[in-house]
Design a protein around this motif. Structure first.
Motif, PDB file in Angstrom:
ATOM      1  N   PHE A 446       0.800  -1.228   0.000  1.00 42.46           N
ATOM      2  CA  PHE A 446       0.000   0.000   0.000  1.00 42.46           C
ATOM      3  C   PHE A 446       0.831   1.276   0.000  1.00 42.46           C
ATOM      4  O   PHE A 446       0.262   2.366   0.027  1.00 42.46           O
ATOM      5  CB  PHE A 446      -0.948   0.002   1.206  1.00 42.46           C
ATOM      6  CG  PHE A 446      -2.055  -1.007   1.090  1.00 42.46           C
ATOM      7  CD1 PHE A 446      -3.193  -0.717   0.362  1.00 42.46           C
ATOM      8  CD2 PHE A 446      -1.938  -2.258   1.682  1.00 42.46           C
ATOM      9  CE1 PHE A 446      -4.211  -1.647   0.241  1.00 42.46           C
ATOM     10  CE2 PHE A 446      -2.948  -3.194   1.566  1.00 42.46           C
ATOM     11  CZ  PHE A 446      -4.085  -2.901   0.839  1.00 42.46           C
ATOM     12  N   ALA A 447       2.138   1.150  -0.028  1.00 43.54           N
ATOM     13  CA  ALA A 447       2.971   2.354  -0.081  1.00 43.54           C
ATOM     14  C   ALA A 447       2.790   3.090  -1.404  1.00 43.54           C
ATOM     15  O   ALA A 447       2.586   4.313  -1.427  1.00 43.54           O
ATOM     16  CB  ALA A 447       4.440   1.985   0.136  1.00 43.54           C
ATOM     17  N   ASP A 448       2.849   2.356  -2.514  1.00 44.24           N
ATOM     18  CA  ASP A 448       2.717   2.986  -3.829  1.00 44.24           C
ATOM     19  C   ASP A 448       1.339   3.612  -4.047  1.00 44.24           C
ATOM     20  O   ASP A 448       1.238   4.762  -4.504  1.00 44.24           O
ATOM     21  CB  ASP A 448       3.029   1.958  -4.914  1.00 44.24           C
ATOM     22  CG  ASP A 448       3.348   2.609  -6.248  1.00 44.24           C
ATOM     23  OD1 ASP A 448       3.558   3.831  -6.269  1.00 44.24           O
ATOM     24  OD2 ASP A 448       3.393   1.893  -7.274  1.00 44.24           O
ATOM     25  N   PRO A 449       0.229   2.912  -3.737  1.00 46.49           N
ATOM     26  CA  PRO A 449      -1.080   3.568  -3.873  1.00 46.49           C
ATOM     27  C   PRO A 449      -1.219   4.819  -3.022  1.00 46.49           C
ATOM     28  O   PRO A 449      -1.852   5.794  -3.449  1.00 46.49           O
ATOM     29  CB  PRO A 449      -2.070   2.477  -3.421  1.00 46.49           C
ATOM     30  CG  PRO A 449      -1.358   1.194  -3.640  1.00 46.49           C
ATOM     31  CD  PRO A 449       0.080   1.478  -3.376  1.00 46.49           C
ATOM     32  N   LEU A 450      -0.634   4.811  -1.816  1.00 47.98           N
ATOM     33  CA  LEU A 450      -0.734   5.983  -0.954  1.00 47.98           C
ATOM     34  C   LEU A 450       0.012   7.171  -1.566  1.00 47.98           C
ATOM     35  O   LEU A 450      -0.487   8.310  -1.550  1.00 47.98           O
ATOM     36  CB  LEU A 450      -0.180   5.661   0.431  1.00 47.98           C
ATOM     37  CG  LEU A 450      -0.245   6.790   1.464  1.00 47.98           C
ATOM     38  CD1 LEU A 450      -1.671   7.302   1.621  1.00 47.98           C
ATOM     39  CD2 LEU A 450       0.302   6.314   2.806  1.00 47.98           C
ATOM     40  N   VAL A 451       1.197   6.925  -2.125  1.00 46.02           N
ATOM     41  CA  VAL A 451       1.952   8.000  -2.770  1.00 46.02           C
ATOM     42  C   VAL A 451       1.179   8.548  -3.969  1.00 46.02           C
ATOM     43  O   VAL A 451       1.086   9.770  -4.172  1.00 46.02           O
ATOM     44  CB  VAL A 451       3.347   7.499  -3.193  1.00 46.02           C
ATOM     45  CG1 VAL A 451       4.058   8.536  -4.063  1.00 46.02           C
ATOM     46  CG2 VAL A 451       4.195   7.184  -1.972  1.00 46.02           C
ATOM     47  N   ASP A 452       0.605   7.658  -4.803  1.00 46.24           N
ATOM     48  CA  ASP A 452      -0.184   8.108  -5.956  1.00 46.24           C
ATOM     49  C   ASP A 452      -1.394   8.929  -5.521  1.00 46.24           C
ATOM     50  O   ASP A 452      -1.744   9.938  -6.152  1.00 46.24           O
ATOM     51  CB  ASP A 452      -0.651   6.897  -6.772  1.00 46.24           C
ATOM     52  CG  ASP A 452       0.500   6.205  -7.486  1.00 46.24           C
ATOM     53  OD1 ASP A 452       1.558   6.836  -7.651  1.00 46.24           O
ATOM     54  OD2 ASP A 452       0.347   5.024  -7.865  1.00 46.24           O
ATOM     55  N   THR A 453      -2.038   8.519  -4.443  1.00 52.41           N
ATOM     56  CA  THR A 453      -3.217   9.233  -3.961  1.00 52.41           C
ATOM     57  C   THR A 453      -2.853  10.622  -3.452  1.00 52.41           C
ATOM     58  O   THR A 453      -3.593  11.589  -3.678  1.00 52.41           O
ATOM     59  CB  THR A 453      -3.897   8.428  -2.831  1.00 52.41           C
ATOM     60  OG1 THR A 453      -4.234   7.120  -3.317  1.00 52.41           O
ATOM     61  CG2 THR A 453      -5.161   9.117  -2.362  1.00 52.41           C
ATOM     62  N   VAL A 454      -1.717  10.731  -2.771  1.00 52.48           N
ATOM     63  CA  VAL A 454      -1.256  12.045  -2.306  1.00 52.48           C
ATOM     64  C   VAL A 454      -1.016  12.975  -3.490  1.00 52.48           C
ATOM     65  O   VAL A 454      -1.401  14.152  -3.477  1.00 52.48           O
ATOM     66  CB  VAL A 454       0.016  11.900  -1.448  1.00 52.48           C
ATOM     67  CG1 VAL A 454       0.657  13.264  -1.198  1.00 52.48           C
ATOM     68  CG2 VAL A 454      -0.305  11.218  -0.133  1.00 52.48           C
ATOM     69  N   ASN A 455      -0.402  12.462  -4.556  1.00 51.88           N
ATOM     70  CA  ASN A 455      -0.168  13.275  -5.743  1.00 51.88           C
ATOM     71  C   ASN A 455      -1.483  13.655  -6.441  1.00 51.88           C
ATOM     72  O   ASN A 455      -1.631  14.780  -6.930  1.00 51.88           O
ATOM     73  CB  ASN A 455       0.742  12.525  -6.717  1.00 51.88           C
ATOM     74  CG  ASN A 455       2.197  12.565  -6.293  1.00 51.88           C
ATOM     75  OD1 ASN A 455       2.845  13.603  -6.306  1.00 51.88           O
ATOM     76  ND2 ASN A 455       2.734  11.409  -5.913  1.00 51.88           N
ATOM     77  N   ASN A 456      -2.434  12.728  -6.489  1.00 56.41           N
ATOM     78  CA  ASN A 456      -3.738  13.039  -7.086  1.00 56.41           C
ATOM     79  C   ASN A 456      -4.481  14.101  -6.275  1.00 56.41           C
ATOM     80  O   ASN A 456      -5.118  14.999  -6.840  1.00 56.41           O
ATOM     81  CB  ASN A 456      -4.590  11.768  -7.181  1.00 56.41           C
ATOM     82  CG  ASN A 456      -4.045  10.794  -8.207  1.00 56.41           C
ATOM     83  OD1 ASN A 456      -3.329  11.179  -9.131  1.00 56.41           O
ATOM     84  ND2 ASN A 456      -4.373   9.515  -8.047  1.00 56.41           N
ATOM     85  N   PHE A 457      -4.402  13.999  -4.954  1.00 61.33           N
ATOM     86  CA  PHE A 457      -5.055  14.996  -4.099  1.00 61.33           C
ATOM     87  C   PHE A 457      -4.387  16.365  -4.269  1.00 61.33           C
ATOM     88  O   PHE A 457      -5.061  17.401  -4.291  1.00 61.33           O
ATOM     89  CB  PHE A 457      -4.983  14.562  -2.643  1.00 61.33           C
ATOM     90  CG  PHE A 457      -5.625  15.519  -1.684  1.00 61.33           C
ATOM     91  CD1 PHE A 457      -7.002  15.609  -1.593  1.00 61.33           C
ATOM     92  CD2 PHE A 457      -4.852  16.346  -0.876  1.00 61.33           C
ATOM     93  CE1 PHE A 457      -7.606  16.496  -0.719  1.00 61.33           C
ATOM     94  CE2 PHE A 457      -5.440  17.233  -0.003  1.00 61.33           C
ATOM     95  CZ  PHE A 457      -6.826  17.307   0.082  1.00 61.33           C
ATOM     96  N   SER A 458      -3.067  16.347  -4.404  1.00 64.99           N
ATOM     97  CA  SER A 458      -2.345  17.597  -4.633  1.00 64.99           C
ATOM     98  C   SER A 458      -2.780  18.242  -5.956  1.00 64.99           C
ATOM     99  O   SER A 458      -2.985  19.461  -6.032  1.00 64.99           O
ATOM    100  CB  SER A 458      -0.839  17.342  -4.640  1.00 64.99           C
ATOM    101  OG  SER A 458      -0.116  18.490  -4.982  1.00 64.99           O
ATOM    102  N   ALA A 459      -2.930  17.420  -7.000  1.00 67.67           N
ATOM    103  CA  ALA A 459      -3.359  17.945  -8.297  1.00 67.67           C
ATOM    104  C   ALA A 459      -4.791  18.463  -8.256  1.00 67.67           C
ATOM    105  O   ALA A 459      -5.139  19.445  -8.915  1.00 67.67           O
ATOM    106  CB  ALA A 459      -3.226  16.860  -9.364  1.00 67.67           C
ATOM    107  N   ALA A 460      -5.647  17.807  -7.468  1.00 72.78           N
ATOM    108  CA  ALA A 460      -7.054  18.197  -7.410  1.00 72.78           C
ATOM    109  C   ALA A 460      -7.275  19.462  -6.593  1.00 72.78           C
ATOM    110  O   ALA A 460      -8.211  20.221  -6.862  1.00 72.78           O
ATOM    111  CB  ALA A 460      -7.887  17.047  -6.829  1.00 72.78           C
ATOM    112  N   THR A 461      -6.430  19.695  -5.593  1.00 73.94           N
ATOM    113  CA  THR A 461      -6.645  20.831  -4.692  1.00 73.94           C
ATOM    114  C   THR A 461      -5.661  21.969  -4.905  1.00 73.94           C
ATOM    115  O   THR A 461      -5.901  23.084  -4.444  1.00 73.94           O
ATOM    116  CB  THR A 461      -6.541  20.370  -3.227  1.00 73.94           C
ATOM    117  OG1 THR A 461      -5.236  19.801  -3.003  1.00 73.94           O
ATOM    118  CG2 THR A 461      -7.602  19.332  -2.919  1.00 73.94           C
ATOM    119  N   GLY A 462      -4.549  21.687  -5.570  1.00 74.28           N
ATOM    120  CA  GLY A 462      -3.527  22.714  -5.729  1.00 74.28           C
ATOM    121  C   GLY A 462      -2.627  22.858  -4.528  1.00 74.28           C
ATOM    122  O   GLY A 462      -1.738  23.716  -4.495  1.00 74.28           O
TER     123      GLY A 462
END
Length: 585
Positions: A446-462
């Motif tokens: 779950f390390a890789d999915p968590l990193v991807d999710t953090v990047n997606n959240f960053s892209a969605a919120t700025g």
């Protein structure tokens, strides 16, 4: 049923294939209109027309989120990513809990030494190291460069959280009344008094804080080119810092292996000094305070008279039995030690002829050396410690008792960690191995999915991914360690407080050498750019402030928790100002 479906499908294909259509020629028009093919008006001035619908190019369509492993859920919405961060964070918390429980079981079976020195520190840092590793391995170099901000955010956030929020909370829940600058076990009557309430730790915690301060050296090395304003040599500095961090990791593990042996030796020496102090005070009482002459030198005549009073059989020698009777007759104020071992050490100090007994000359020589040692320990700062008052012996006694306390010996022989023999070592070993394997597997999955999710959240919120990983990810990877530290500190004992703060220093040290080694390896091998000046500055400030404070004192009054708490918002604000106002990164 399948036959009817097949017939229906053939019937549909037969009739749709009989349809007729006309060819519509598309002509360029400034109006974007084309003829319907019935009216041949070339200028589209009359007749029926059809408006063209221009489809957007494929690259302009909304990009779908990329699923980790091809099947893990993902989303581009901010709320959905918050939910996924919570879910994946819970799995990382579960992994950290399994690793912690498995480590404790393994330590219970095999004890400290190799297990405590090599495996446990690494297993504790495994979730953080796993997240840092996957943050720099995804995609091409450009993608990795953008994602390593998550790894650096976790590294900085984990260090800052341990030394600020958790450190301050452990000080609050572990506070006891302070008496003569030392906490009294299980006594908390002063409430939240900022000076008269606090925690006391042993001297080994001070050593752990100094090691933590030394562990920031790789950060300084990798930052040197930017500190000097040089654009060349950055890749080389990453390599040098990586080598230094790996060497420091090996050295730290070796120290952890031998630290229990060093601690036992130091504790034995402290007990021997306490025996010396007790014997000198006993002799002072029987000598009516005349152990020193008017010039401040040991009075040999008085010491020989004391020898005669101790020599029960008047044979001119002190045997081991007579020395043991002397030690048993002295009150050592609840400090427990082996009387036979104490007699053996006294014989080592006095018996120079190695005949297992002490004659009068050896006794006089040994007492003189002890008195000079006590006078030297008192120093000029001791009040009224001159030879006429003999108060230097009282000062020496207080000093040896304090040193014994700060070395972390169990009070009244109790041990908070050892619960006796393990009932079923084989089953406990299997259980520990399964917990460690399960925890490592969950962290890796779950390390890789968590990193991807953090990047997606960053892209969605700025919101920059660094701040998300700085605040959110340490809560997942360090929650188990934090809860354990707080519960342990709440026992309100010097020993448990010492273990709590030593573990916090040890956790930061592993971040600074193990996790940083993983991070530097990714940067060097993938040819990434080291551009984390503000993050490194925050780590240096927090580590050096807390290490400088804990290295030179063993009592933390309650007011010190405010320093720890304030460093957390200070760290966030400093990174934001340096990055977005001054453009450091």
């Amino acid at each position: 049923m399948r036959f009817r479906s097949l017939i229906s499908l053939l019937f549909l294909l037969f009739f749709t294939s009989s349809s007729y259509a006309r060819f519509v020629s598309v002509q360029q028009s400034s109006t974007g209109l084309i003829s319907d093919g019935i009216n041949g008006d070339r200028n589209l001035g009359s007749g029926s027309i059809i408006k063209t619908v221009v489809l957007a190019p494929a690259e302009e369509k909304e990009e779908a989120c990329e699923q980790t492993y091809g099947f893990m859920p993902c989303t581009k919405t901010a709320l959905g990513n918050v939910f996924l961060i919570l879910v994946y964070g819970f799995f990382m918390y579960t992994a950290a809990t399994y690793l912690s429980n498995g480590s404790e079981l393994l330590l219970e079976i095999l004890g400290p030494g190799i297990v405590g020195g090599l495996f446990l520190p690494m297993l504790g840092a495994l979730p953080d190291a796993m997240l840092i590793l996957v943050s720099g391995l995804s995609g091409d170099a450009q993608t990795a460069q953008s994602q390593v901000a998550v790894g650096m955010g976790l590294l900085a956030g984990s260090t800052v959280m341990l030394l600020t929020v958790i450190w301050g909370t452990c000080t609050v829940v572990g506070k006891c009344d302070l008496r003569d600058t030392i906490a009294v076990n299980n006594q908390d009557t002063k409430g939240f008094h900022l000076k008269d309430s606090g925690v006391t730790v042993d001297i080994w915690t001070s050593y752990a804080a100094r090691i933590m301060a030394i562990s920031v050296i790789p950060f300084i090395i990798v930052q040197l080119p930017q500190m000097l304003g040089s654009t060349s040599g950055r890749h080389l500095s990453v390599l040098v810092a990586l080598i230094v961090s790996v060497l420091m990791l090996i050295s730290y593990c070796v120290y952890q292996v031998f630290q229990p042996w060093i601690q036992r030796r130091r504790l034995a020496f402290a007990k021997h000094k306490h025996v010396i102090s007790g014997i000198l005070r006993h002799l002072k009482q029987h000598a009516l305070g005349r152990l020193l002459d008017d010039e401040g030198q040991p009075d040999e005549h008085v010491i020989r008279k004391l020898f005669d009073t101790i020599d029960a059989n008047k044979d001119g020698h002190l045997s081991a039995t007579e020395l043991k009777a002397l030690i048993i007759g002295i009150s050592f104020e609840e400090i427990d030690f082996d009387k036979d071992d104490a007699v053996g050490k006294v014989l080592q100090d006095f018996d120079k002829t190695l005949d297992e007994q002490v004659d009068q000359d050896e006794f006089v020589r040994g007492i003189k050396l002890w008195l000079l040692q006590a006078m030297g320990s008192a120093g000029p700062s001791a009040p009224d410690a001159g030879p006429r008052t003999m108060k230097f012996l009282d000062h020496f006694h207080v000093q040896t008792k304090r040193e014994h306390t700060l070395l972390g010996d169990n009070e009244n022989g109790e041990n908070d960690e050892e619960g006796g023999e393990v009932a079923d070592p084989k089953w406990i070993t299997i259980k520990a191995a399964l917990l460690l394997l399960l925890g490592a597997s969950i962290a890796a999955a779950f390390a890789d999915p968590l990193v991807d999710t953090v990047n997606n959240f960053s892209a969605a919120t700025g919101i920059p991914s660094f701040f998300i990983s700085f605040i959110a990810l340490p809560l997942a990877t360090n929650s188990s360690e934090a809860v354990s530290a707080i519960i342990f500190a709440s026992r309100k004992k010097i020993r448990t407080a010492s273990l709590t703060f030593s573990e916090l220093c040890g956790g930061v040290t592993m971040n600074n050498i193990l996790c940083l080694s993983v991070f530097l390896s990714i940067v060097y091998l993938r040819g990434l750019t080291w551009n984390f000046s503000s993050e490194v500055l925050v780590i240096l400030i927090v580590c050096l402030v807390m290490a400088g404070f804990a290295s030179f004192r063993t009592t933390y009054p309650l007011w010190t928790c405010f320093i720890a708490y304030l460093l957390y918002p200070f760290s966030l604000g400093l990174v934001y100002i340096l990055d977005y106002w001054f453009g450091w990164s």
